[in-house]
Design a protein around this motif. Structure first.
Motif, PDB file in Angstrom:
ATOM      1  N   ARG A 206      38.541  41.934  41.725  1.00  0.00           N
ATOM      2  CA  ARG A 206      38.231  40.522  41.504  1.00  0.00           C
ATOM      3  C   ARG A 206      39.052  39.970  40.342  1.00  0.00           C
ATOM      4  NH1 ARG A 206      34.645  36.659  42.663  1.00  0.00           N
ATOM      5  NH2 ARG A 206      34.071  35.188  41.018  1.00  0.00           N
ATOM      6  N   ILE A 207      39.190  40.755  39.281  1.00  0.00           N
ATOM      7  CA  ILE A 207      39.991  40.330  38.124  1.00  0.00           C
ATOM      8  C   ILE A 207      41.455  40.162  38.527  1.00  0.00           C
ATOM      9  CG2 ILE A 207      40.840  41.051  35.862  1.00  0.00           C
ATOM     10  CD1 ILE A 207      38.096  42.505  35.518  1.00  0.00           C
ATOM     11  N   GLY A 208      41.956  41.100  39.353  1.00  0.00           N
ATOM     12  CA  GLY A 208      43.333  41.004  39.816  1.00  0.00           C
ATOM     13  C   GLY A 208      43.565  39.771  40.665  1.00  0.00           C
ATOM     14  N   ALA A 209      42.551  39.364  41.440  1.00  0.00           N
ATOM     15  CA  ALA A 209      42.673  38.178  42.287  1.00  0.00           C
ATOM     16  C   ALA A 209      42.782  36.902  41.462  1.00  0.00           C
ATOM     17  CB  ALA A 209      41.473  38.093  43.229  1.00  0.00           C
ATOM     18  N   LEU A 210      42.403  36.988  40.187  1.00  0.00           N
ATOM     19  CA  LEU A 210      42.505  35.821  39.300  1.00  0.00           C
ATOM     20  C   LEU A 210      43.892  35.683  38.675  1.00  0.00           C
ATOM     21  CD1 LEU A 210      39.072  36.196  37.442  1.00  0.00           C
ATOM     22  CD2 LEU A 210      39.624  34.666  39.349  1.00  0.00           C
ATOM     23  N   GLY A 211      44.802  36.601  39.028  1.00  0.00           N
ATOM     24  CA  GLY A 211      46.167  36.531  38.511  1.00  0.00           C
ATOM     25  C   GLY A 211      46.432  37.444  37.336  1.00  0.00           C
ATOM     26  N   VAL A 212      45.470  38.306  36.993  1.00  0.00           N
ATOM     27  CA  VAL A 212      45.651  39.239  35.878  1.00  0.00           C
ATOM     28  C   VAL A 212      46.384  40.483  36.384  1.00  0.00           C
ATOM     29  CG1 VAL A 212      44.494  40.642  34.128  1.00  0.00           C
ATOM     30  CG2 VAL A 212      43.554  38.406  34.771  1.00  0.00           C
ATOM     31  N   LYS A 213      47.429  40.896  35.670  1.00  0.00           N
ATOM     32  CA  LYS A 213      48.193  42.066  36.076  1.00  0.00           C
ATOM     33  C   LYS A 213      47.355  43.341  35.968  1.00  0.00           C
ATOM     34  CE  LYS A 213      52.613  40.133  34.507  1.00  0.00           C
ATOM     35  NZ  LYS A 213      53.762  40.321  33.578  1.00  0.00           N
ATOM     36  N   LYS A 214      47.629  44.294  36.848  1.00  0.00           N
ATOM     37  CA  LYS A 214      46.887  45.553  36.863  1.00  0.00           C
ATOM     38  C   LYS A 214      47.033  46.297  35.538  1.00  0.00           C
ATOM     39  CE  LYS A 214      46.295  49.800  39.562  1.00  0.00           C
ATOM     40  NZ  LYS A 214      46.774  50.574  40.745  1.00  0.00           N
ATOM     41  N   ASP A 215      48.242  46.247  34.957  1.00  0.00           N
ATOM     42  CA  ASP A 215      48.486  46.953  33.695  1.00  0.00           C
ATOM     43  C   ASP A 215      47.740  46.320  32.521  1.00  0.00           C
ATOM     44  OD1 ASP A 215      50.120  48.713  35.005  1.00  0.00           O
ATOM     45  OD2 ASP A 215      51.989  47.736  34.410  1.00  0.00           O
ATOM     46  N   ASP A 216      47.227  45.108  32.708  1.00  0.00           N
ATOM     47  CA  ASP A 216      46.516  44.419  31.627  1.00  0.00           C
ATOM     48  C   ASP A 216      45.009  44.632  31.684  1.00  0.00           C
ATOM     49  OD1 ASP A 216      48.831  43.433  30.527  1.00  0.00           O
ATOM     50  OD2 ASP A 216      48.792  41.562  31.677  1.00  0.00           O
TER      51      ASP A 216
END
Length: 244
Positions: A77-87
């Protein structure tokens, strides 16, 4: 008679030796000692949101497995918001016996035996979107919002700028004191560094907000700070010299 003269001469040398071995102390050079303080303000580069995924179960394997599934869903869900996986990184993971709970009448409530907590740190470089992303997290499920803070990618820049300002302040004070006293400022003798401290703008620190399942999307009222303040101090000592 010769023996008596020899002993007397040796005794005289013994008495004179300590006096000859003590050099005259050099006069102590007068000094000016001041404490300088400095500040620096720099624009933050990123925000860090901390959330926690919590699950309960009657066995350790089950509660760990459930937590992994909930954590994977939360990260997706966090990744779907545009946050990179490494972050997105794990800050802490723990499993413990669930504390006893009671109802309003003080009667013990039956709860699962174990609780698993997975705390995640989310780095966000889009400062203007922090409120939107935090709101999206809160409108989801399985996540406990804990805090948001702001920082610099190169923390040393703020500390170094504050230290330079502290040295400048110390010299200004020393020159002022020397001028007021009618003397000159001589050679710099010592510099004692004080640690530079960043001002951490953090919101909801220690306050936990539970995400709401199936809640409508919203934007959290988070306004990023315009700057982060760093402070430093330094102790400096100069010789006092004659005024030119």
């Amino acid at each position: 008679m010769r023996l008596v003269h020899t002993l007397a001469f040796a005794a005289a040398l013994g008495l004179a030796a300590p006096a000859l071995a003590q050099p005259t102390p050099a006069p102590r050079q007068p000094t000016i000692s001041v404490m300088g303080t400095g500040e620096a303000e720099l624009k933050p580069d990123f925000a860090t949101i901390v959330v926690m995924v919590e699950t309960e179960g009657d066995t350790v394997p089950k509660v760990v497995a459930d937590n992994k599934k909930s954590s994977d869903d939360a990260i997706a869900r966090i990744g779907a918001l545009g946050v990179k996986k490494d972050d997105v990184r794990t800050q802490n993971f723990q499993v413990f016996e669930t504390p006893i709970r009671t109802d309003k009448d003080g009667k013990e409530i039956k709860v699962p035996k174990f609780t698993a907590q997975h705390r995640l740190r989310i780095k966000i470089t889009d400062l203007d979107g922090v409120g939107r992303i935090a709101g999206e997290i809160l409108s989801g499920s399985n996540m406990l919002f804990q805090s948001v803070s702001f920082g610099l990618n190169r923390q040393e820049e703020g500390g170094d700028a504050a230290r330079r300002a502290a040295v400048k302040d110390a010299r200004r004070q020393a020159e002022l004191y020397a001028d007021a006293a009618g003397v000159g400022l001589g050679k710099l003798l010592t510099i004692s560094d004080g640690s530079a401290q960043p001002y951490a703008a953090e919101f909801n620190d220690g306050v936990q907000m539970r995400s709401m399942a199936k809640a409508a999307p919203m934007e959290a009222p988070i306004v990023p700070p315009a700057t982060l303040r760093y402070t430093a101090n330094v102790q400096m000592v100069w010789e006092i010299a004659e005024r030119p």
